[in-house]
Enzyme design. Structure first.
Site, short mmCIF file in Angstrom:
data_model
loop_
_atom_site.label_atom_id
_atom_site.label_comp_id
_atom_site.label_asym_id
_atom_site.label_seq_id
_atom_site.Cartn_x
_atom_site.Cartn_y
_atom_site.Cartn_z
N ASP A 1 0.82 -1.21 0.00
CA ASP A 1 0.00 0.00 0.00
C ASP A 1 0.85 1.26 0.00
OD1 ASP A 1 -2.76 1.17 0.35
OD2 ASP A 1 -1.73 2.03 2.07
N ASP B 1 -1.35 8.39 -6.26
CA ASP B 1 -1.58 7.14 -5.55
C ASP B 1 -1.81 6.02 -6.55
OD1 ASP B 1 -2.11 5.36 -3.41
OD2 ASP B 1 -4.25 5.64 -3.71
#
Length: 427
Positions: A102, A309
């Site tokens: 992540d 992201d």
């Protein structure tokens, strides 16, 4: 979000000094590929795209301004909505684990024996008693002091506690052990004394295919930060288009991650709190011939107003600015609008033929010209949808559909992010 698996095979060990000198690369596999543990052969392509878009909306809760902590980014992750899996090895002898990788969190942790409460996982738990290189970190160590929400056990070892926006959590021992990544050269790369969390009290919405989280953010205990001296603070990735999800590409580290070919543009990384996130500065977006100045998100309109992201599918913008972008798009497309997945604003009838206007994203010192595959995606037999969307009360997020078929390099020493148009199937 187009989910991707970082599949790493364990072979013989290569020291981290070699990694610094020569760099190394790791295979990237799309989450919906048949190589992925998440692969569901009963799902159609439309099902996978719709599920990815839904996860995109779930994921952004961690980025809401009132949810972003000033000291510890890892405390606000929506568990199991990350878009990567990563297979790594811990300990001596090496023990393979698969965990959510992540870019929006820092701590590396996995479920460990003996576990007083753990979520169900298919693979065996990591047993630290069987690793000759496993060491608990003391309460007085800087790694414990610098990490938010730690406590001291009766044996004076450091206990960590992380919790997430969906009430998922992990508590356990903060420790150090050898972490090994296998590279595409066939020679694994070992990193001794890597700080990890050995979770013995865990729960929430985690999937049984995973065993924890691998933080790839910018904070001090993330994998990227801990490898910084070995890889000179550099990593890059090339995300395949969804249509090529069965193929694989790479994530690169060290000298392999340098992005320097003709056509490269670079923009500054902006240091902001929390240091987990990678902040860029968005100045404007041009649709066709219309340039629309960015009016700012909850981060403001100045430097560091958007987060890049790789785990969020859509590019998400504040409502007022998005409305201008959508208006510019609709004014240049002559096709019939239709309904798409819940929450997606602009969709057209997929059976209509229409020309997609050029879209250029203007970051500071870097104009990134997108391809049609970056701006529209087929979500069903009848609908094709715009990959930009609005969401109120969020920071702006540059999602992974906008990043596909670009080699994107992060240099955390020079504090830059670089974009190079690339055929990722050949990278």
């Amino acid at each position: 979000m187009a989910a991707i698996v970082l599949a790493i095979l364990a072979l013989s060990t290569l020291c981290s000094i070699e990694a610094q000198e020569g760099g190394f690369s790791v295979e990237l596999i799309h989450r919906d590929s048949s190589k992925s543990p998440f692969y569901n052969p009963l799902e159609t392509t439309s099902d996978r795209v719709t599920n990815a878009l839904r996860r995109s909306f779930n994921r952004v809760h961690r980025f809401k301004r009132n949810s972003v902590p000033t000291t510890a980014a890892e405390s606000d992750l929506t568990a199991d909505s990350g878009e990567y899996l990563m297979k790594i090895s811990l300990g001596t002898p090496r023990f393979d684990i698969v965990a959510i990788a992540d870019t929006g969190s820092d701590l590396i942790w996995t479920q460990c024996k003996p576990c007083s409460q753990c979520f169900k996982q298919d693979a065996p738990f990591f047993d630290p008693s069987k690793s000759s290189t496993y060491r608990k970190i003391s309460c007085s160590a800087s790694q414990c002091i610098d990490l938010e929400r730690t406590s001291c056990s009766t044996d004076h070892s450091c206990q960590y506690a992380v919790s997430y926006g969906d009430s998922s959590f992990s508590d356990g021992d903060l420790a150090a052990d050898t972490l090994t990544l296998a590279s595409t050269t066939g020679r694994p790369v070992a990193f001794p004394k890597t700080v990890i969390g050995c979770g013995t009290f865990n729960g929430g919405t985690f999937d049984e295919k995973t065993s924890g989280i691998i933080g790839l953010g910018g904070g001090q205990v993330s994998l990227i930060s801990q490898l910084r001296t070995s890889v000179a603070g550099k990593f890059s990735y090339c995300l395949l288009p969804i249509s090529q999800a069965g193929n694989s590409s790479k994530i690169n580290f060290g000298s392999n991650a340098i992005v320097s070919a003709p056509g490269v543009v670079s923009t500054p990384l902006v240091k902001k709190s929390p240091d987990t996130f990678y902040f860029l500065t968005l100045e404007a977006i041009t649709v066709g011939t219309k340039r629309i100045k960015f009016t700012g998100s909850s981060l403001g309109s100045e430097e560091g107003n958007i987060i890049i992201d790789s785990g969020t599918t859509l590019t998400l913008l504040p409502s007022e600015f998005y409305s201008e972008v959508e208006s510019a798009m609709t004014s240049q497309i002559s096709a019939k609008r239709t309904e798409g997945p819940e929450g997606v604003s602009l969709c057209y009838n997929a059976k209509d033929e229409f020309k997609i206007p050029d879209v250029t994203v203007h970051f500071t010192n870097a104009d990134v010209k997108l391809k049609p595959l970056n701006t529209f995606i087929r979500v069903s037999d009848t609908a094709i949808c715009f990959t930009f969307n609005s969401l109120d009360d969020i920071v702006a997020i540059y999602g992974n559909l906008s990043q596909m078929d670009f080699l994107i390099g992060y240099d955390t020493q020079k504090q830059t992010v670089s974009f190079q148009p690339t055929d990722c199937s050949k990278n």
